[in-house]
Design a protein around this motif. Sequence first.
Motif, PDB file in Angstrom:
ATOM      1  N   THR A 146     -24.608   2.902  -4.442  1.00 18.94           N
ATOM      2  CA  THR A 146     -25.092   4.168  -5.129  1.00 18.94           C
ATOM      3  C   THR A 146     -24.824   5.269  -4.565  1.00 18.94           C
ATOM      4  O   THR A 146     -25.187   5.587  -3.060  1.00 18.94           O
ATOM      5  CB  THR A 146     -26.907   3.784  -5.019  1.00 18.94           C
ATOM      6  OG1 THR A 146     -26.882   2.403  -6.266  1.00 18.94           O
ATOM      7  CG2 THR A 146     -27.127   4.725  -5.687  1.00 18.94           C
TER       8      THR A 146
ATOM      9  N   LYS B 259     -29.573  19.027 -15.667  1.00 17.16           N
ATOM     10  CA  LYS B 259     -28.423  17.846 -15.515  1.00 17.16           C
ATOM     11  C   LYS B 259     -27.230  18.434 -16.876  1.00 17.16           C
ATOM     12  O   LYS B 259     -25.729  17.783 -16.483  1.00 17.16           O
ATOM     13  CB  LYS B 259     -29.098  16.559 -16.281  1.00 17.16           C
ATOM     14  CG  LYS B 259     -28.980  16.629 -17.662  1.00 17.16           C
ATOM     15  CD  LYS B 259     -29.480  15.352 -18.354  1.00 17.16           C
ATOM     16  CE  LYS B 259     -29.880  15.074 -20.281  1.00 17.16           C
ATOM     17  NZ  LYS B 259     -29.910  14.698 -20.748  1.00 17.16           N
TER      18      LYS B 259
ATOM     19  N   LEU C 203     -29.832  14.005  -8.250  1.00 17.26           N
ATOM     20  CA  LEU C 203     -28.278  12.916  -9.095  1.00 17.26           C
ATOM     21  C   LEU C 203     -27.824  12.128  -8.268  1.00 17.26           C
ATOM     22  O   LEU C 203     -27.165  11.558  -7.534  1.00 17.26           O
ATOM     23  CB  LEU C 203     -27.235  13.912  -9.421  1.00 17.26           C
ATOM     24  CG  LEU C 203     -25.843  13.705  -9.744  1.00 17.26           C
ATOM     25  CD1 LEU C 203     -25.583  13.348 -11.350  1.00 17.26           C
ATOM     26  CD2 LEU C 203     -25.101  14.536  -9.890  1.00 17.26           C
ATOM     27  N   THR C 204     -27.934  10.883  -9.275  1.00 17.13           N
ATOM     28  CA  THR C 204     -28.188   9.220  -8.974  1.00 17.13           C
ATOM     29  C   THR C 204     -26.905   8.998  -9.492  1.00 17.13           C
ATOM     30  O   THR C 204     -26.972   8.994 -11.014  1.00 17.13           O
ATOM     31  CB  THR C 204     -29.301   8.654  -9.191  1.00 17.13           C
ATOM     32  OG1 THR C 204     -29.809   8.826  -8.922  1.00 17.13           O
ATOM     33  CG2 THR C 204     -28.428   7.049  -8.456  1.00 17.13           C
TER      34      THR C 204
ATOM     35  N   SER D  90     -24.036   5.548 -10.195  1.00 18.36           N
ATOM     36  CA  SER D  90     -24.225   4.096  -9.766  1.00 18.36           C
ATOM     37  C   SER D  90     -23.463   3.427 -10.231  1.00 18.36           C
ATOM     38  O   SER D  90     -22.470   3.511 -11.341  1.00 18.36           O
ATOM     39  CB  SER D  90     -25.370   2.913 -10.855  1.00 18.36           C
ATOM     40  OG  SER D  90     -25.116   1.632 -11.060  1.00 18.36           O
TER      41      SER D  90
ATOM     42  N   GLN E 295     -23.005   5.072 -14.004  1.00 20.05           N
ATOM     43  CA  GLN E 295     -23.406   5.781 -15.009  1.00 20.05           C
ATOM     44  C   GLN E 295     -23.887   6.999 -13.728  1.00 20.05           C
ATOM     45  O   GLN E 295     -23.621   6.507 -12.451  1.00 20.05           O
ATOM     46  CB  GLN E 295     -24.559   4.915 -14.897  1.00 20.05           C
ATOM     47  CG  GLN E 295     -23.799   3.585 -16.423  1.00 20.05           C
ATOM     48  CD  GLN E 295     -25.237   2.207 -16.848  1.00 20.05           C
ATOM     49  OE1 GLN E 295     -26.047   2.672 -15.856  1.00 20.05           O
ATOM     50  NE2 GLN E 295     -24.718   1.632 -17.342  1.00 20.05           N
ATOM     51  N   ALA E 296     -24.395   7.307 -14.158  1.00 20.07           N
ATOM     52  CA  ALA E 296     -25.147   8.572 -14.177  1.00 20.07           C
ATOM     53  C   ALA E 296     -26.342   8.953 -14.138  1.00 20.07           C
ATOM     54  O   ALA E 296     -27.013   9.129 -15.214  1.00 20.07           O
ATOM     55  CB  ALA E 296     -24.247  10.440 -14.230  1.00 20.07           C
ATOM     56  N   ASN E 297     -27.394   9.683 -13.679  1.00 21.76           N
ATOM     57  CA  ASN E 297     -28.856  10.030 -13.880  1.00 21.76           C
ATOM     58  C   ASN E 297     -28.923  11.322 -12.898  1.00 21.76           C
ATOM     59  O   ASN E 297     -29.483  11.478 -12.155  1.00 21.76           O
ATOM     60  CB  ASN E 297     -29.745   8.362 -13.930  1.00 21.76           C
ATOM     61  CG  ASN E 297     -31.338   9.231 -14.789  1.00 21.76           C
ATOM     62  OD1 ASN E 297     -30.971   9.947 -15.625  1.00 21.76           O
ATOM     63  ND2 ASN E 297     -32.531   8.736 -13.311  1.00 21.76           N
ATOM     64  N   TYR E 298     -29.478  11.893 -13.219  1.00 22.58           N
ATOM     65  CA  TYR E 298     -30.476  13.445 -13.417  1.00 22.58           C
ATOM     66  C   TYR E 298     -31.913  13.543 -13.299  1.00 22.58           C
ATOM     67  O   TYR E 298     -32.569  13.420 -14.360  1.00 22.58           O
ATOM     68  CB  TYR E 298     -29.938  14.715 -13.307  1.00 22.58           C
ATOM     69  CG  TYR E 298     -29.765  15.783 -12.064  1.00 22.58           C
ATOM     70  CD1 TYR E 298     -30.177  15.907 -10.943  1.00 22.58           C
ATOM     71  CD2 TYR E 298     -30.469  16.699 -13.022  1.00 22.58           C
ATOM     72  CE1 TYR E 298     -30.307  16.589 -10.123  1.00 22.58           C
ATOM     73  CE2 TYR E 298     -31.238  17.871 -12.275  1.00 22.58           C
ATOM     74  CZ  TYR E 298     -31.014  17.987 -10.751  1.00 22.58           C
ATOM     75  OH  TYR E 298     -31.748  18.903 -10.267  1.00 22.58           O
ATOM     76  N   GLU E 299     -32.880  13.102 -11.978  1.00 25.94           N
ATOM     77  CA  GLU E 299     -34.357  13.017 -12.671  1.00 25.94           C
ATOM     78  C   GLU E 299     -34.827  14.026 -10.468  1.00 25.94           C
ATOM     79  O   GLU E 299     -34.462  13.303  -9.206  1.00 25.94           O
ATOM     80  CB  GLU E 299     -34.707  11.364 -12.380  1.00 25.94           C
ATOM     81  CG  GLU E 299     -35.890  12.172 -12.657  1.00 25.94           C
ATOM     82  CD  GLU E 299     -36.442  10.538 -12.949  1.00 25.94           C
ATOM     83  OE1 GLU E 299     -37.396  10.338 -13.031  1.00 25.94           O
ATOM     84  OE2 GLU E 299     -35.426   9.205 -13.321  1.00 25.94           O
TER      85      GLU E 299
ATOM     86  N   GLU F 203     -26.390   9.159  -4.290  1.00 30.55           N
ATOM     87  CA  GLU F 203     -27.591   9.786  -4.590  1.00 30.55           C
ATOM     88  C   GLU F 203     -27.297  11.557  -4.454  1.00 30.55           C
ATOM     89  O   GLU F 203     -26.883  11.279  -2.771  1.00 30.55           O
ATOM     90  CB  GLU F 203     -28.349   9.242  -3.602  1.00 30.55           C
ATOM     91  CG  GLU F 203     -29.303   8.138  -4.290  1.00 30.55           C
ATOM     92  CD  GLU F 203     -29.966   7.704  -3.350  1.00 30.55           C
ATOM     93  OE1 GLU F 203     -31.354   7.073  -3.913  1.00 30.55           O
ATOM     94  OE2 GLU F 203     -30.819   8.243  -2.185  1.00 30.55           O
TER      95      GLU F 203
END
Length: 142
Positions: free
Chosen positions: A48, A58, A121-122, A124, A113-117, A50
């Motif tokens: 992971t 995003k 920005l995370t 996986s 996979q990517a996620n921005y919250e 971060e």
Amino acid sequence: MDLVKRTPNLTFPSLLDEIFRTDWNGGRQDFNNTLPAVNIKENDVNFTLEVCAPGFKKDDFKVEISQKTLSISCEKEFENEVNKEHYTRKEFSSASFKRTFNLPETVNYEAIQANYENGVLTLSLPKREEALPKPKRLIEIN
């Protein structure tokens, strides 16, 4: 050939260190603060990443993978305009960065996979099936 570890002389700091200290130059930021901080974690099934990048959306990020190299870049331009009674002030600024990481062979590149919250920005990076830990098994002795 011998390797010798050198330690800095802590009793006499260099002149450049004194000049570029933040309290000496009017609160100027350190040159190393231009890249966002990145945490890298590993467990049995994935890695992971971060990336701490507050103030972006995003859609500002570009995440690419090419030949075992993961690139994370971001570019954003800001415009600030103030209209007062007798003057108008308009300021432009921009923020950008690019970070690259060499990925190990054990990463399943197709399943990233990517996620921005909340400014983070995370990413996986799951491990390949063959890289996952195998369960214990009993071997019979003949």
